[in-house]
Design an enzyme around this catalytic site. Structure first.
Site, PDB file in Angstrom:
ATOM      1  N   ASP A  79       0.809  -1.218   0.000  1.00 59.40           N
ATOM      2  CA  ASP A  79       0.000   0.000   0.000  1.00 59.40           C
ATOM      3  C   ASP A  79       0.847   1.275   0.000  1.00 59.40           C
ATOM      4  O   ASP A  79       0.459   2.289   0.568  1.00 59.40           O
ATOM      5  CB  ASP A  79      -0.968   0.026   1.208  1.00 59.40           C
ATOM      6  N   LYS A 116       2.071   2.229  -5.160  1.00 61.12           N
ATOM      7  CA  LYS A 116       2.749   1.760  -6.376  1.00 61.12           C
ATOM      8  C   LYS A 116       1.893   2.016  -7.624  1.00 61.12           C
ATOM      9  O   LYS A 116       2.407   2.314  -8.691  1.00 61.12           O
ATOM     10  CB  LYS A 116       3.054   0.253  -6.270  1.00 61.12           C
ATOM     11  N   GLY A 126      -4.431  -4.112  -4.263  1.00 62.82           N
ATOM     12  CA  GLY A 126      -5.406  -3.115  -4.659  1.00 62.82           C
ATOM     13  C   GLY A 126      -4.714  -1.797  -4.911  1.00 62.82           C
ATOM     14  O   GLY A 126      -3.977  -1.306  -4.064  1.00 62.82           O
ATOM     15  N   HIS A 127      -4.890  -1.296  -6.098  1.00 65.97           N
ATOM     16  CA  HIS A 127      -4.334   0.024  -6.426  1.00 65.97           C
ATOM     17  C   HIS A 127      -5.498   0.944  -6.678  1.00 65.97           C
ATOM     18  O   HIS A 127      -6.432   0.566  -7.379  1.00 65.97           O
ATOM     19  CB  HIS A 127      -3.592   0.017  -7.754  1.00 65.97           C
ATOM     20  N   GLN A 132       2.203  -5.963  -3.355  1.00 67.56           N
ATOM     21  CA  GLN A 132       2.658  -6.129  -1.957  1.00 67.56           C
ATOM     22  C   GLN A 132       4.066  -5.547  -1.766  1.00 67.56           C
ATOM     23  O   GLN A 132       4.424  -4.628  -2.489  1.00 67.56           O
ATOM     24  CB  GLN A 132       2.575  -7.601  -1.509  1.00 67.56           C
TER      25      GLN A 132
HETATM   26  P1  IMP Z   1      -2.912 -12.725   1.659  1.00 63.90           P
HETATM   27  O1  IMP Z   1      -1.951 -12.184   0.665  1.00 63.90           O
HETATM   28  O2  IMP Z   1      -4.342 -12.430   1.357  1.00 63.90           O
HETATM   29  O3  IMP Z   1      -2.668 -14.185   1.946  1.00 63.90           O
HETATM   30  O4  IMP Z   1      -2.634 -11.969   3.052  1.00 63.90           O
HETATM   31  C1  IMP Z   1      -1.410 -12.171   3.776  1.00 63.90           C
HETATM   32  C2  IMP Z   1      -0.962 -10.847   4.400  1.00 63.90           C
HETATM   33  O5  IMP Z   1      -0.561  -9.960   3.389  1.00 63.90           O
HETATM   34  C3  IMP Z   1      -2.048 -10.126   5.195  1.00 63.90           C
HETATM   35  O6  IMP Z   1      -1.453  -9.456   6.281  1.00 63.90           O
HETATM   36  C4  IMP Z   1      -2.577  -9.103   4.202  1.00 63.90           C
HETATM   37  O7  IMP Z   1      -3.160  -7.993   4.830  1.00 63.90           O
HETATM   38  C5  IMP Z   1      -1.279  -8.731   3.492  1.00 63.90           C
HETATM   39  N1  IMP Z   1      -1.496  -8.236   2.130  1.00 63.90           N
HETATM   40  C6  IMP Z   1      -1.773  -8.953   1.024  1.00 63.90           C
HETATM   41  N2  IMP Z   1      -1.875  -8.147  -0.049  1.00 63.90           N
HETATM   42  C7  IMP Z   1      -1.653  -6.903   0.377  1.00 63.90           C
HETATM   43  C8  IMP Z   1      -1.590  -5.645  -0.281  1.00 63.90           C
HETATM   44  O8  IMP Z   1      -1.739  -5.508  -1.506  1.00 63.90           O
HETATM   45  N3  IMP Z   1      -1.324  -4.568   0.510  1.00 63.90           N
HETATM   46  C9  IMP Z   1      -1.113  -4.694   1.841  1.00 63.90           C
HETATM   47  N4  IMP Z   1      -1.154  -5.844   2.491  1.00 63.90           N
HETATM   48  C10 IMP Z   1      -1.416  -6.957   1.770  1.00 63.90           C
END
Ligand code: IMP
Length: 427
Positions: free
Chosen positions: A13, A16, A40-41, A223
């Site tokens: 977040d 990007k 999510g962008h 991420q």
């Molecule tokens: P998952 O990717 O849904 O398995 O989540 C694993 C961890 O990564 C959790 O703490 C999510 O909140 C975090 N996470 C996954 N994608 C994002 C992102 O795009 N931005 C911020 N945190 C993310």
């Protein structure tokens, strides 16, 4: 400059999407290389807001070829919804392609993600519940479905029979949950197959030819380093490698072809989900920054945890990714903060650490070492050049660059494209 990688330097977040959008009309191809619809962008272009989960935001530029690489796990339903939304806004997707090798998120993956979290109880990870972990698990276990499987209905059906037996056994016996229906999944996915067919490509020749013709390619990471499956705060991480190395693996581009790696960092830090966060602000200032910075997830709407800039994390990100150039975002969110903290390292049981420890229990219980700097207490929103920024703001930026180990070349002071101060060109 032909291949550039863009990665997140904190816990995701960082903004990007905005940077990719700024660069997209200067590159020929954008390749998304890992993650899925957990990302999510939000991009604001000419006053319009666009939300992206899977599709590279470069799609807003009609001449940029946008590719979803094989490192991504694609939920076809989410993908097609995104395509429909773009069409409704008059955005063309004629230049959008998906790697035949990319794996799919199947209907049982989000359910297994959710149930896995419930089973962990107090130790839950705080996933986005988009089925990302279970989809990567199946990929590695070699029972995943690839996008290319949509073009082989008989194979898809046979394999689904085998895989669904395993999944339904887990769902009913381990979790006491409802099984999934094979026919319903098959119908649903063959429906997607029809729409996705024209977009599916073996991206190897596309990427190879682009490199051979010296086209400009941008590899878009989702991420960030601290959510990396190996280098992040395991197990409080995502299931892919959001690093420069992961971008190479997820696109099939050799590391030796990469010319530059750009890291995106927020001027403070945020994290969604559970896990250690040494510089977290749990007080009213944290709450204020969350409000001012609108720190609520694009994907899940969850409130993000907020904290000071962590230069130890930033240095770690710069070194492990080989970041040459930093984009610092959301500087304007700090406009009204009288004193700013910058974490330079950690103390744990009397010992100084200059990087985030591998042992997350130590990271959780360490004491951050802070430097303080005076805030600038004035709006930066209308600044259009670096020299327009208040001197204290520039001093803060300079210090972050020094401590992080790479030059801060671009500063973002608001969501729109025009809220961007360029010190040195990124490409
Ligand atoms: P998952 O990717 O849904 O398995 O989540 C694993 C961890 O990564 C959790 O703490 C999510 O909140 C975090 N996470 C996954 N994608 C994002 C992102 O795009 N931005 C911020 N945190 C993310």
């Amino acid at each position: 400059m032909s291949v550039t990688i863009l990665v997140g330097g904190q816990w995701g977040d960082e903004g990007k999407g905005k940077v990719i959008d700024l660069l997209a009309d200067r590159v020929d191809m954008v390749v998304r290389s890992q993650g899925g619809s957990n990302a999510g962008h939000t991009v604001v272009a000419e006053g319009k807001e666009y939300k992206f989960h899977l599709i590279p935001s470069g799609v807003l530029n009609p001449s940029t070829v946008c590719v979803i690489g094989h490192g991504v796990v694609v939920n076809p339903k989410v993908f097609l919804e995104e395509v429909d939304n773009l069409h409704a806004e008059g955005v063309s997707t004629d230049n959008l392609f998906i790697s035949e090798r990319a794996h799919m998120v199947m209907p049982y993956h989000p359910e297994l993600d959710r149930l896995g979290e419930v089973q962990r109880g107090d130790d839950r990870l705080g996933t986005t519940a988009r089925g990302i972990g279970p989809a990567y698990e199946d990929k590695v276990r070699r029972i995943g479905f690839r996008i290319g499987d949509l073009q082989k209905p008989a194979f898809l059906e046979k394999k689904l029979r085998f895989v669904l037996r395993l999944k339904n056994e887990a769902l009913t016996k381990l979790y006491d949950a409802e099984p999934f229906d094979e026919g319903a999944i098959l119908d649903e996915y063959l429906g997607y197959a029809e729409r996705l067919d024209p977009l599916i490509r073996d991206i190897y020749p596309m990427v190879r030819d682009a490199i051979a013709h010296d086209r400009k390619i941008l590899l878009e990471g989702a991420q960030a380093i601290m959510l990396d499956i190996d280098l992040g705060t395991y197990p409080y991480v995502t299931s892919s490698a959001p690093t420069a190395a992961g971008a190479c693996a997820g696109s099939g581009i050799a590391p030796s072809r990469v010319d530059k790696t750009i890291g995106v960092f927020k001027a403070y830090t945020t994290r969604v989900g559970y896990g250690p966060f040494p510089t977290e602000l749990t007080d009213s200032l944290g709450e204020r920054l969350r409000e001012v910075g609108n720190e609520f997830g694009t994907t899940t709407g969850r409130a993000r945890r907020v904290g000071w800039y962590d230069a130890a994390v930033a240095r770690y990100a710069v070194e492990t990714n080989g970041i040459d150039s930093i984009v610092l975002t959301k500087v304007d969110v700090l406009d009204e903060v009288p004193t700013l903290g910058i974490c330079t390292g950690y103390m744990w049981r009397g010992e100084y650490w200059d990087h985030p420890m591998a042992n997350i229990s130590h990271l959780k219980h360490c004491d951050p070492v802070y430097e303080e700097m005076p805030g600038w207490m004035t709006s930066t929103r209308d600044c259009r050049s670096y020299d327009d920024l208040p001197p204290r703001c520039r001093a803060y930026i300079e210090r972050l660059g020094e401590l992080s180990g790479a030059p801060i070349d671009v500063v973002s002071i608001g969501p729109d494209r025009q809220h961007t101060v360029v010190r040195r060109d990124l490409l």
